[in-house]
Design a protein around this motif. Structure first.
Motif, PDB file in Angstrom:
ATOM      1  N   ALA A 207      -2.801 -13.077  12.228  1.00  0.00           N
ATOM      2  CA  ALA A 207      -1.969 -13.021  13.435  1.00  0.00           C
ATOM      3  C   ALA A 207      -2.639 -12.197  14.533  1.00  0.00           C
ATOM      4  O   ALA A 207      -1.999 -11.867  15.535  1.00  0.00           O
ATOM      5  CB  ALA A 207      -0.598 -12.438  13.100  1.00  0.00           C
TER       6      ALA A 207
ATOM      7  N   LEU B 133      -1.314 -10.328   8.695  1.00  0.00           N
ATOM      8  CA  LEU B 133      -1.443  -9.666   9.990  1.00  0.00           C
ATOM      9  C   LEU B 133      -2.806  -9.924  10.626  1.00  0.00           C
ATOM     10  O   LEU B 133      -2.928 -10.069  11.843  1.00  0.00           O
ATOM     11  CB  LEU B 133      -1.195  -8.164   9.829  1.00  0.00           C
TER      12      LEU B 133
ATOM     13  N   LEU C  39       6.825  -7.281  16.203  1.00  0.00           N
ATOM     14  CA  LEU C  39       5.952  -6.886  17.316  1.00  0.00           C
ATOM     15  C   LEU C  39       6.036  -7.888  18.464  1.00  0.00           C
ATOM     16  O   LEU C  39       6.078  -7.501  19.644  1.00  0.00           O
ATOM     17  CB  LEU C  39       4.507  -6.771  16.822  1.00  0.00           C
ATOM     18  N   ILE C  40       6.076  -9.155  18.129  1.00  0.00           N
ATOM     19  CA  ILE C  40       6.182 -10.188  19.160  1.00  0.00           C
ATOM     20  C   ILE C  40       7.499 -10.057  19.924  1.00  0.00           C
ATOM     21  O   ILE C  40       7.517 -10.108  21.168  1.00  0.00           O
ATOM     22  CB  ILE C  40       6.085 -11.599  18.530  1.00  0.00           C
TER      23      ILE C  40
ATOM     24  N   ASN D 153       4.703  -8.847  12.168  1.00  0.00           N
ATOM     25  CA  ASN D 153       4.146  -9.553  13.322  1.00  0.00           C
ATOM     26  C   ASN D 153       5.256 -10.087  14.216  1.00  0.00           C
ATOM     27  O   ASN D 153       5.194  -9.969  15.441  1.00  0.00           O
ATOM     28  CB  ASN D 153       3.258 -10.703  12.864  1.00  0.00           C
ATOM     29  N   ASN D 154       6.283 -10.657  13.603  1.00  0.00           N
ATOM     30  CA  ASN D 154       7.403 -11.194  14.388  1.00  0.00           C
ATOM     31  C   ASN D 154       8.117 -10.089  15.146  1.00  0.00           C
ATOM     32  O   ASN D 154       8.497 -10.271  16.320  1.00  0.00           O
ATOM     33  CB  ASN D 154       8.383 -11.919  13.473  1.00  0.00           C
TER      34      ASN D 154
ATOM     35  N   ARG E  47      -3.588  -9.134  14.607  1.00  0.00           N
ATOM     36  CA  ARG E  47      -3.113  -7.763  14.774  1.00  0.00           C
ATOM     37  C   ARG E  47      -4.188  -6.761  14.363  1.00  0.00           C
ATOM     38  O   ARG E  47      -4.934  -6.979  13.401  1.00  0.00           O
ATOM     39  CB  ARG E  47      -1.855  -7.531  13.929  1.00  0.00           C
TER      40      ARG E  47
ATOM     41  N   VAL F  49      -5.122  -3.769  12.476  1.00  0.00           N
ATOM     42  CA  VAL F  49      -4.504  -3.210  11.275  1.00  0.00           C
ATOM     43  C   VAL F  49      -5.470  -2.259  10.574  1.00  0.00           C
ATOM     44  O   VAL F  49      -6.676  -2.514  10.501  1.00  0.00           O
ATOM     45  CB  VAL F  49      -4.129  -4.348  10.288  1.00  0.00           C
TER      46      VAL F  49
ATOM     47  N   GLU G 124      -1.996  -1.217  15.617  1.00  0.00           N
ATOM     48  CA  GLU G 124      -0.639  -1.748  15.722  1.00  0.00           C
ATOM     49  C   GLU G 124       0.131  -1.508  14.424  1.00  0.00           C
ATOM     50  O   GLU G 124       1.320  -1.203  14.443  1.00  0.00           O
ATOM     51  CB  GLU G 124      -0.686  -3.245  16.038  1.00  0.00           C
TER      52      GLU G 124
ATOM     53  N   GLY H  43       4.115  -8.864   6.097  1.00  0.00           N
ATOM     54  CA  GLY H  43       3.163  -9.072   7.191  1.00  0.00           C
ATOM     55  C   GLY H  43       3.716  -9.980   8.264  1.00  0.00           C
ATOM     56  O   GLY H  43       3.589  -9.704   9.467  1.00  0.00           O
ATOM     57  N   ALA H  44       4.349 -11.073   7.845  1.00  0.00           N
ATOM     58  CA  ALA H  44       4.915 -12.015   8.817  1.00  0.00           C
ATOM     59  C   ALA H  44       6.057 -11.383   9.604  1.00  0.00           C
ATOM     60  O   ALA H  44       6.185 -11.584  10.822  1.00  0.00           O
ATOM     61  CB  ALA H  44       5.395 -13.269   8.096  1.00  0.00           C
TER      62      ALA H  44
END
Length: 305
Positions: A28, A25, A297-298, A294-295, A30, A32, A8, A290-291
């Motif tokens: 979360a 990540l 991707l969500i 992830n956001n 993910r 990676v 991802e 990283g946050a």
């Protein structure tokens, strides 16, 4: 069967910023991949300072501890290799490594740092990060009240003089030629008893990276304990430029406050995107990146029908 070449997120650069992003990540969930060639910018520095809980620790020790904690998360993978080519495909990126391995990901994060360009003066490179330093917050306490020089000219020299005067009163500017200082700046420096030496420098006498003397081309010399200098730099990795990521006027990757570059799905954190070159800042920017990744991707997954 699991596709071991697809992820991802691919993080290029596995030092403090990249590992910090990998931690966020990994937590979360993910998938990676961190690709790192093991050449952190601060590898010449014996101790890291001004990073709470790690003050005075060796940079490599901090990095190894961080790597072990990040790789405890099973969705995070680490590949010791050099990323040499990047390309944008229809719905993903491809990264080719020096080993020939090719990996794919939806998102890229560059935590690749910068490369300092040492002046071609004998002794400078040997002292870099030890007794020729760039940041008083990182190293100033260790050379407080020492006989200190500033290797700079013009406004940069003036800025350093004002800043470093908080750590030592035994301070001189060595401009290695015409100082470029304005009359009002020279008057202010004279008021604070900070001499300006314009003689050209032939070299730095040192012992295992510890300064002893500045050697001038006229045959004279000056004893010295520490020097502040900010050499020019370039991006350590050219792959962001190959993907059309913009640089700002300082030569840093242009990012917004969420660590997004000028190109969609590409992010940057750490020294390559910030003038604040400190471990603590690298860790913070990596955590943000990283946050945010992830956001993003969500949002892409959750909003698709």
């Amino acid at each position: 069967m699991e596709d071991k070449q697809s992820f991802e997120v691919i993080i290029i650069g596995g030092s403090y910023a990249g590992l910090s992003a990998g931690l966020a990540l990994g937590r979360a969930l993910r998938k990676v991949l961190i690709i790192d060639s093991d050449k952190p910018c601060n590898r010449f520095t014996p101790h890291s300072h001004n990073f709470i809980t790690h003050d005075g620790e060796e940079p490599a020790v901090i990095a190894e501890k961080a790597k072990a904690q990040v790789l405890a998360y099973p969705t995070v993978h680490f590949n010791e290799d050099l990323a040499v080519k990047a390309s944008k495909q229809e719905n993903h990126f491809e990264i080719e490594c020096a080993s020939g391995d090719i990996f794919r990901a939806k998102k890229l994060l560059f935590a690749t740092g910068v490369k300092d360009l040492m002046p071609e003066i004998p002794g400078f490179a040997n002292c870099w990060g030890k007794s020729i330093i760039h940041c008083p917050y990182c190293h100033g306490y260790e050379v407080k009240e020492a006989k200190t020089g500033i290797f700079a000219a013009g406004d940069a020299a003036m800025h350093y003089a004002q800043l470093i005067s908080n750590w030592t009163a035994d301070l001189s500017i060595y401009s290695n030629g015409p100082s470029g200082l304005k009359p009002d700046q020279l008057a202010l420096l004279d008021k604070h008893q900070i001499p300006v030496i314009e003689k050209e420098i032939a070299g730095f006498e040192e012992d295992n990276g510890r300064l002893k003397q500045i050697l001038f081309k006229d045959g004279s010399s000056q004893s010295i304990d520490a020097i502040y200098s900010k050499p020019s730099f370039e991006q350590h990795c050219t792959l962001p430029a190959s993907l059309a990521c913009q640089l700002n006027e300082q030569g840093l990757l242009e990012v917004d406050f969420m660590q997004r570059t000028s190109e969609p799905h590409i992010y940057a954190c750490g020294d390559n995107a910030s003038p604040f070159r400190a471990v603590s800042y690298a860790v913070a920017s990596g955590s943000i990146a990283g946050a945010v990744i992830n956001n993003d991707l969500i949002e892409e997954t959750f909003s698709s029908i």
